[in-house]
Design a protein around this motif. Structure first.
Motif, PDB file in Angstrom:
ATOM      1  N   TRP A 169      -7.365  43.406  10.642  1.00 27.24           N
ATOM      2  CA  TRP A 169      -6.631  44.865  10.250  1.00 27.24           C
ATOM      3  C   TRP A 169      -6.934  45.505  11.609  1.00 27.24           C
ATOM      4  O   TRP A 169      -6.586  46.762  11.225  1.00 27.24           O
ATOM      5  CB  TRP A 169      -6.527  45.320   9.130  1.00 27.24           C
ATOM      6  N   VAL A 171      -6.590  48.438  14.798  1.00 27.29           N
ATOM      7  CA  VAL A 171      -5.688  48.899  15.375  1.00 27.29           C
ATOM      8  C   VAL A 171      -5.533  47.757  16.411  1.00 27.29           C
ATOM      9  O   VAL A 171      -4.294  47.813  16.217  1.00 27.29           O
ATOM     10  CB  VAL A 171      -5.997  50.253  15.090  1.00 27.29           C
ATOM     11  N   CYS A 239       2.833  46.854   9.823  1.00 25.31           N
ATOM     12  CA  CYS A 239       2.244  48.338  10.414  1.00 25.31           C
ATOM     13  C   CYS A 239       1.986  49.069   9.079  1.00 25.31           C
ATOM     14  O   CYS A 239       0.414  50.298   8.822  1.00 25.31           O
ATOM     15  CB  CYS A 239       3.290  48.973  10.909  1.00 25.31           C
ATOM     16  N   LEU A 240       3.008  48.906   7.776  1.00 21.46           N
ATOM     17  CA  LEU A 240       2.119  49.788   6.819  1.00 21.46           C
ATOM     18  C   LEU A 240       0.448  49.546   6.222  1.00 21.46           C
ATOM     19  O   LEU A 240      -0.281  50.227   5.942  1.00 21.46           O
ATOM     20  CB  LEU A 240       2.770  50.116   5.874  1.00 21.46           C
ATOM     21  N   CYS A 242      -1.633  47.399   7.589  1.00 21.38           N
ATOM     22  CA  CYS A 242      -2.921  47.849   8.507  1.00 21.38           C
ATOM     23  C   CYS A 242      -3.565  49.728   8.406  1.00 21.38           C
ATOM     24  O   CYS A 242      -4.282  49.748   8.696  1.00 21.38           O
ATOM     25  CB  CYS A 242      -2.659  47.945  10.355  1.00 21.38           C
ATOM     26  N   LEU A 243      -1.923  50.451   7.950  1.00 21.17           N
ATOM     27  CA  LEU A 243      -2.316  52.284   7.840  1.00 21.17           C
ATOM     28  C   LEU A 243      -3.556  51.981   6.576  1.00 21.17           C
ATOM     29  O   LEU A 243      -4.271  53.430   6.532  1.00 21.17           O
ATOM     30  CB  LEU A 243      -1.784  52.477   7.672  1.00 21.17           C
ATOM     31  N   GLN A 246      -6.404  51.334   6.866  1.00 17.52           N
ATOM     32  CA  GLN A 246      -7.795  52.119   8.465  1.00 17.52           C
ATOM     33  C   GLN A 246      -7.710  53.123   7.330  1.00 17.52           C
ATOM     34  O   GLN A 246      -7.654  54.269   7.812  1.00 17.52           O
ATOM     35  CB  GLN A 246      -6.972  51.981   9.059  1.00 17.52           C
ATOM     36  N   MET A 248      -5.962  55.297   6.192  1.00 15.77           N
ATOM     37  CA  MET A 248      -5.100  56.151   6.164  1.00 15.77           C
ATOM     38  C   MET A 248      -3.749  56.751   4.727  1.00 15.77           C
ATOM     39  O   MET A 248      -3.659  57.970   4.787  1.00 15.77           O
ATOM     40  CB  MET A 248      -4.098  56.586   7.254  1.00 15.77           C
ATOM     41  N   ILE A 249      -3.945  55.483   4.172  1.00 17.72           N
ATOM     42  CA  ILE A 249      -3.100  55.640   3.286  1.00 17.72           C
ATOM     43  C   ILE A 249      -4.001  55.274   1.341  1.00 17.72           C
ATOM     44  O   ILE A 249      -4.266  54.985   1.568  1.00 17.72           O
ATOM     45  CB  ILE A 249      -1.539  54.856   2.986  1.00 17.72           C
TER      46      ILE A 249
END
Length: 308
Positions: A169, A171, A239-240, A242-243, A246, A248-249
């Motif tokens: 995962w 980026v 994509c989601l 991956c967030l 990371q 970010m969510i």
């Protein structure tokens, strides 16, 4: 592909996803395998002269068959631990054939664009040699790009499509997959399809009427819609996710929703295998005449009444 976290419980999400997998993947496997096996038989045995189009369609049907054959293994080993090497091979087989399908569909669209945009040059250059070379390159690149799949897990043994390491995962990797595996093919599909539709609707020659009569306009639109419906959700889901990986969510309910979304979107992406086979039929008279499909139906007593 599911996310595991100490703060969130994904048991209910995974249970629902597994139910949907069984309910959709089993019919997809049976119907897709029958349709694509029939397509391969027709393309290889009843097509008088191999062309670029037939080469692309043979490779597309082969990719779909291999992806379908990986589905039972995917279903079984997504709930049962498997040796690392076997699981990595199953994952590689699944993703390789997904992306081979994407790029072969793009090749067919570009080939149609050339034939419609430059009809004389396109029809004169129907030698399958370049198509064979392109397909070989697509297969080779897809398998080479799948090699990192063998190091993308945290432990051994593990359940397939779960417990992916953070490397999977990263980026740069996800951005590369999104750009080269989806956005560029999508841009080519949209451009070529839009150009083809514009030419067919505005060109007033007899050749245009003949092409329209063969159902090309309908085939182009259906092919683009199928591509968008099957492959857009899964790449949005990647994509989601991956967030999420990371960090970010952070919201638990949103993580659960994304986890369900990525699993369901992968299930619906598999439907492309069935829709590709139906696409062959809706290639209209061109497909039926060149493959002598009517004679195949007449040769089978069960379908003989339908041949008329």
């Amino acid at each position: 592909m599911t996310n595991s976290s100490r703060e969130c419980d994904f048991t209910a999400v995974d249970s629902l996803a597994k139910t949907l997998q069984l309910g959709i993947s089993i019919p997809t496997f049976i119907l897709g395998l029958v349709l694509n096996a029939l397509a391969l038989c027709v393309f290889c045995c009843f097509w008088k002269k191999q062309t670029k189009t037939s080469v692309y369609m043979i490779n597309l049907a082969l990719a779909d068959v291999l992806l379908l054959l990986s589905l039972p293994l995917k279903l079984y080993y997504s709930v049962t631990e498997a040796p690392g090497l076997l699981c990595s091979f199953i994952q590689a087989l699944y993703f390789v054939n997904t992306y081979v399908s994407i790029f072969i569909i793009v090749c067919i669209t570009v080939d149609r664009y050339i034939c419609i945009r430059h009809p004389f040059e396109g029809r004169a250059n129907q030698s399958p040699k370049w198509a064979v070379l392109i397909c070989c390159v697509v297969w080779a690149v897809a398998w080479i790009c799948s090699s990192p799949m063998y190091v993308f897990h945290r432990k051994d043994p593990f359940t397939c499509f779960h417990n992916m390491s953070e490397k999977a995962w990263s980026v740069p990797l996800i951005v590369s997959v999104e750009i080269f595996g989806f956005l560029i093919p999508l841009a080519v599909m949209v451009f070529c399809s839009a150009q083809n539709i514009w030419i067919l609707l505005n060109h007033k020659s007899q050749a245009k009427k003949k092409v329209e009569g063969s159902g090309s306009l309908r085939v182009i639109i259906v092919n683009l819609v199928v591509f968008l419906v099957c492959f857009t959700p899964v790449h949005l889901a990647i994509c989601l996710q991956c967030l999420v990986r990371q960090h970010m969510i952070e919201d638990c309910s949103l993580k659960q929703t994304i986890s369900l979304f990525i699993q369901v979107s992968m299930i619906f992406a598999n439907l492309n295998c069935c829709l590709d086979a139906i696409f062959y039929y809706f290639a209209a008279k061109e497909f039926r005449e060149k493959t002598h499909l009517k004679k195949v139906i007449e040769a089978c007593r069960v379908f003989k009444p339908c041949a008329t």
